[in-house]
Design an enzyme around this catalytic site. Structure first.
Site, PDB file in Angstrom:
ATOM      1  N   GLY A  46       0.918  -1.357   0.148  1.00 34.09           N
ATOM      2  CA  GLY A  46      -0.044  -0.147   0.010  1.00 34.09           C
ATOM      3  C   GLY A  46       0.894   1.338  -0.002  1.00 34.09           C
ATOM      4  O   GLY A  46       0.277   2.393  -0.477  1.00 34.09           O
ATOM      5  N   ASP A 102       0.918   3.306   4.673  1.00 32.60           N
ATOM      6  CA  ASP A 102      -0.165   3.871   4.255  1.00 32.60           C
ATOM      7  C   ASP A 102      -1.125   4.379   5.236  1.00 32.60           C
ATOM      8  O   ASP A 102      -1.775   5.340   5.381  1.00 32.60           O
ATOM      9  CB  ASP A 102      -0.798   2.945   2.933  1.00 32.60           C
ATOM     10  CG  ASP A 102      -0.945   1.606   3.358  1.00 32.60           C
ATOM     11  OD1 ASP A 102      -0.831   1.281   4.791  1.00 32.60           O
ATOM     12  OD2 ASP A 102      -1.588   0.810   2.622  1.00 32.60           O
ATOM     13  N   ASP A 105      -4.396   1.030  11.129  1.00 32.87           N
ATOM     14  CA  ASP A 105      -5.684   0.820  11.769  1.00 32.87           C
ATOM     15  C   ASP A 105      -5.846   0.390  13.131  1.00 32.87           C
ATOM     16  O   ASP A 105      -5.728   1.263  14.177  1.00 32.87           O
ATOM     17  CB  ASP A 105      -6.065  -0.102  10.534  1.00 32.87           C
ATOM     18  CG  ASP A 105      -7.872  -0.404  10.961  1.00 32.87           C
ATOM     19  OD1 ASP A 105      -8.589   0.198  11.659  1.00 32.87           O
ATOM     20  OD2 ASP A 105      -8.118  -1.593  10.263  1.00 32.87           O
ATOM     21  N   PHE A 154     -13.767   2.126   5.578  1.00 30.43           N
ATOM     22  CA  PHE A 154     -12.830   1.554   4.732  1.00 30.43           C
ATOM     23  C   PHE A 154     -12.566   2.417   3.619  1.00 30.43           C
ATOM     24  O   PHE A 154     -13.393   2.783   2.887  1.00 30.43           O
ATOM     25  CB  PHE A 154     -13.369   0.042   4.200  1.00 30.43           C
ATOM     26  CG  PHE A 154     -12.286  -0.702   3.828  1.00 30.43           C
ATOM     27  CD1 PHE A 154     -11.473  -1.449   4.654  1.00 30.43           C
ATOM     28  CD2 PHE A 154     -11.748  -0.747   2.473  1.00 30.43           C
ATOM     29  CE1 PHE A 154     -10.420  -2.162   4.165  1.00 30.43           C
ATOM     30  CE2 PHE A 154     -10.705  -1.451   2.052  1.00 30.43           C
ATOM     31  CZ  PHE A 154      -9.930  -2.111   2.922  1.00 30.43           C
TER      32      PHE A 154
HETATM   33  P1  IMP Z   1      -3.703  -2.516  11.385  1.00 33.67           P
HETATM   34  O1  IMP Z   1      -2.711  -3.936  11.510  1.00 33.67           O
HETATM   35  O2  IMP Z   1      -5.063  -2.964  11.625  1.00 33.67           O
HETATM   36  O3  IMP Z   1      -3.129  -1.349  11.700  1.00 33.67           O
HETATM   37  O4  IMP Z   1      -3.507  -2.616   9.609  1.00 33.67           O
HETATM   38  C1  IMP Z   1      -2.629  -2.160   8.754  1.00 33.67           C
HETATM   39  C2  IMP Z   1      -3.003  -2.591   7.271  1.00 33.67           C
HETATM   40  O5  IMP Z   1      -4.248  -2.625   7.139  1.00 33.67           O
HETATM   41  C3  IMP Z   1      -2.657  -1.555   6.449  1.00 33.67           C
HETATM   42  O6  IMP Z   1      -1.072  -1.255   6.140  1.00 33.67           O
HETATM   43  C4  IMP Z   1      -3.570  -1.737   5.132  1.00 33.67           C
HETATM   44  O7  IMP Z   1      -2.768  -2.618   4.377  1.00 33.67           O
HETATM   45  C5  IMP Z   1      -4.510  -2.211   6.005  1.00 33.67           C
HETATM   46  N1  IMP Z   1      -5.824  -1.259   6.018  1.00 33.67           N
HETATM   47  C6  IMP Z   1      -6.444  -1.058   7.345  1.00 33.67           C
HETATM   48  N2  IMP Z   1      -7.468  -0.150   7.181  1.00 33.67           N
HETATM   49  C7  IMP Z   1      -7.770  -0.124   5.767  1.00 33.67           C
HETATM   50  C8  IMP Z   1      -8.565   0.614   4.776  1.00 33.67           C
HETATM   51  O8  IMP Z   1      -9.329   1.523   5.453  1.00 33.67           O
HETATM   52  N3  IMP Z   1      -8.303   0.199   3.622  1.00 33.67           N
HETATM   53  C9  IMP Z   1      -7.624  -0.301   3.064  1.00 33.67           C
HETATM   54  N4  IMP Z   1      -6.589  -0.934   3.917  1.00 33.67           N
HETATM   55  C10 IMP Z   1      -6.532  -0.932   5.116  1.00 33.67           C
END
Ligand code: IMP
Length: 183
Positions: A46, A102, A105, A154
């Site tokens: 991303g 990118d 979350d 999302f």
């Molecule tokens: P985390 O481990 O939950 O912080 O997720 C991080 C990864 O989840 C990011 O690098 C993205 O690849 C994906 N991600 C989280 N939220 C979104 C979103 O709203 N759109 C697209 N990808 C997301």
């Protein structure tokens, strides 16, 4: 004016808004790391448009490397399981590392990466993320450089995907829920 693509509910951050923010982040990083030649690590897939624009906005000597991890399948919620698919090409002992994401979350991916990189004895590790979905956070992570706070929806575009698509949108938009929710 850019029209929303099919599947996009609304544009959240326009191409121009993103460009201005990335320029600002690059200037701040250049100021903070002058004379240090940081290693900028992009987390694939991303990050690719963001890191490309960010390093060109960061006018100091720096190096770039990439890691690829999987934390999501084709869905829209974090699995919490992180796997390294592509590791760095170089050792990072004594380096000033800037980790470029990118979006953060839940923070689970970043927590794993920070813990993993710290075992390799860098001089420092700072996080730079374009988007911060702070409402969804499950793991505490210190973010040194943040582009925008992102609503807990999302989002796709400018590198962010849903099931591999939408990465090539030049803006960031909210995906229509009917795209990822079964009817
Ligand atoms: P985390 O481990 O939950 O912080 O997720 C991080 C990864 O989840 C990011 O690098 C993205 O690849 C994906 N991600 C989280 N939220 C979104 C979103 O709203 N759109 C697209 N990808 C997301």
């Amino acid at each position: 004016m850019t029209l929303p693509a099919d599947g996009i509910e609304r544009i959240l951050f326009s191409t121009e808004t993103i460009a201005a923010k990335v320029a600002e982040l690059g200037e701040t990083i250049a100021r903070d790391y002058r004379g240090k030649t940081p290693l900028v690590i992009g987390i694939l897939n991303g990050c690719f448009p963001f890191i490309a624009d960010l390093v060109r906005a960061t006018q100091i000597h720096l190096e770039v490397d990439f890691m690829s991890v999987s934390s999501y399948g084709d869905g829209t919620s974090s699995s919490g399981v992180v796997r390294i698919i592509k590791d760095l090409n170089q050792v990072i002992i004594g380096r000033n590392v800037i980790l470029v994401e990118d979006i953060i979350d839940t923070g689970l991916t970043l927590r794993y990466l920070m813990d993993n990189l710290r075992t390799r004895h860098p001089e420092s590790v700072a996080v730079c993320t374009l988007l911060d979905k702070s409402e969804a956070r499950k793991e505490r992570v210190d973010v040194a450089y943040r582009g925008f706070t992102c609503p807990n929806e999302f989002v796709v575009g400018y590198g962010l995907d849903y099931a591999g698509r939408y990465r090539n949108l030049p803006y960031i938009g909210v995906l229509k829920p009917e795209i990822y929710r079964a009817p």
